[in-house]
Design a protein around this motif. Structure first.
Motif, PDB file in Angstrom:
ATOM      1  N   THR A   1       0.807  -1.221   0.000  1.00  0.00           N
ATOM      2  CA  THR A   1       0.000   0.000   0.000  1.00  0.00           C
ATOM      3  C   THR A   1       0.840   1.271   0.000  1.00  0.00           C
ATOM      4  N   ASP A   2       0.143   2.393   0.004  1.00  0.00           N
ATOM      5  CA  ASP A   2       0.787   3.704   0.054  1.00  0.00           C
ATOM      6  C   ASP A   2       1.610   3.878   1.328  1.00  0.00           C
ATOM      7  N   ASP A   3       1.105   3.372   2.462  1.00  0.00           N
ATOM      8  CA  ASP A   3       1.831   3.530   3.722  1.00  0.00           C
ATOM      9  C   ASP A   3       3.174   2.804   3.683  1.00  0.00           C
ATOM     10  N   THR A   4       3.182   1.595   3.142  1.00  0.00           N
ATOM     11  CA  THR A   4       4.440   0.849   3.010  1.00  0.00           C
ATOM     12  C   THR A   4       5.371   1.544   2.029  1.00  0.00           C
ATOM     13  N   CYS A   5       4.816   2.043   0.945  1.00  0.00           N
ATOM     14  CA  CYS A   5       5.617   2.738  -0.055  1.00  0.00           C
ATOM     15  C   CYS A   5       6.305   3.964   0.546  1.00  0.00           C
ATOM     16  N   MET A   6       5.560   4.726   1.344  1.00  0.00           N
ATOM     17  CA  MET A   6       6.134   5.924   1.956  1.00  0.00           C
ATOM     18  C   MET A   6       7.134   5.565   3.048  1.00  0.00           C
TER      19      MET A   6
ATOM     20  N   LEU B   1       9.105   2.970   2.942  1.00  0.00           N
ATOM     21  CA  LEU B   1      10.320   2.633   2.192  1.00  0.00           C
ATOM     22  C   LEU B   1      11.046   3.892   1.729  1.00  0.00           C
ATOM     23  N   SER B   2      10.283   4.901   1.325  1.00  0.00           N
ATOM     24  CA  SER B   2      10.899   6.166   0.897  1.00  0.00           C
ATOM     25  C   SER B   2      11.633   6.831   2.047  1.00  0.00           C
ATOM     26  N   VAL B   3      11.030   6.789   3.241  1.00  0.00           N
ATOM     27  CA  VAL B   3      11.687   7.360   4.424  1.00  0.00           C
ATOM     28  C   VAL B   3      12.992   6.616   4.705  1.00  0.00           C
TER      29      VAL B   3
END
Length: 204
Positions: free
Chosen positions: A5-10, A12-14
Motif C-alpha cells: 500500500t501507500d503507507d508501506t511505499c512511503m 520505504l521512501s523514508v
C-alpha cells in the motif's frame, strides 16, 4: 493488484532517504513521496495527500511544508498517515535523544500532516518503537510500565489544554488493568475514538 500500500511505499521512501542522506532531509523526502505517487498512483493514497503531492510538484518543491499546512482550511491534516511511515526514523535514530527524534519526526510528518495531532501521533509511534528497541529482552515485558513511560514522555510534548494522546494512553492503561475478557474490541475502539471526537461510524 499492487503488492503493498501507500503507507508501506512511503515507509520505504523514508528508509531510503535516511540511508542516502544520513539525516532527515524534508525536500528529499517530499520528492521521493511525489515520485512514488506519480509512478504508482493506485496504492490507496488519500485524496488530501494526493492534493499535497500535486501542489508540491506544481510549485517545484519550493516550500515542502506549505501544501500540507494549507490542508483543511489551514489547520493541516491530523490523520494517521505520518505515524504509519515513521518506524525508519526510530530505527535510524535509536541512539538519539527523544528531543532530537521529535524534531526529525516533525519534519518528516509535516510534509503531509501539519496538524499537531498528526505529527504528535507520529512522535508517539516513534517513541514506542524506540522504547521497544531499548527494552531488556531478558525481562518479562510489562505493558503497563511500557504505556506509563510513553505517557510521561507525551506529557512533555502535548499541552495541558490539548492532550489526546496522553488521555488515550491513560485510557488504554485503564482498559488493560480491567478484565480483558469483559471488553470487546469494538468497545475499546469506541472508547478510544471518542477521545478524539470520533466514533466507529465515522469509518463505516
Amino acid at each position: 493488484m499492487f503488492p503493498y500500500t501507500d503507507d508501506t511505499c512511503m515507509t520505504l521512501s523514508v528508509a531510503r532517504s535516511l540511508v542516502e542522506n544520513k539525516k532527515v532531509n524534508p525536500k528529499d523526502l517530499a520528492k521521493r513521496f511525489v515520485d512514488e505517487y506519480f509512478s504508482q498512483p493506485k496504492r490507496g493514497y488519500g485524496i488530501n495527500t494526493i492534493d499535497v503531492f500535486h501542489t508540491l510538484k506544481e510549485t517545484h518543491f519550493k516550500d515542502v511544508f506549505l501544501p500540507g499546512k494549507m490542508q483543511f482550511n489551514g489547520s493541516g491534516s491530523y490523520g494517521n498517515g505520518a505515524a504509519m511511515r515513521i518506524a525508519p526514523i526510530a530505527l535510524f535514530g535509536h541512539n538519539k535523544t527523544d528531543g532530537s527524534l521529535q524534531r526529525d519526526v516533525e519534519e518528516c510528518s509535516r510534509i503531509t500532516h501539519h496538524h499537531p495531532y498528526g505529527y504528535n501521533g507520529a512522535i508517539l509511534q516513534c517513541l514506542a518503537v524506540k522504547a521497544a528497541l531499548k527494552s531488556d529482552s531478558s525481562k518479562e515485558f510489562d505493558p503497563v510500565d511500557f504505556i506509563s513511560q510513553l505517557e510521561k514522555k507525551m506529557e512533555t510534548i502535548e499541552t495541558k489544554d490539548s492532550s489526546p494522546y496522553c488521555e488515550s494512553l491513560k485510557k488504554i492503561k485503564e482498559i488493560y488493568l480491567q478484565d480483558h475478557e469483559d471488553i470487546s474490541a469494538e468497545e475499546i475502539a469506541e472508547c478510544l475514538g471518542k477521545l478524539f471526537g470520533i466514533t466507529l461510524t465515522t469509518f463505516s
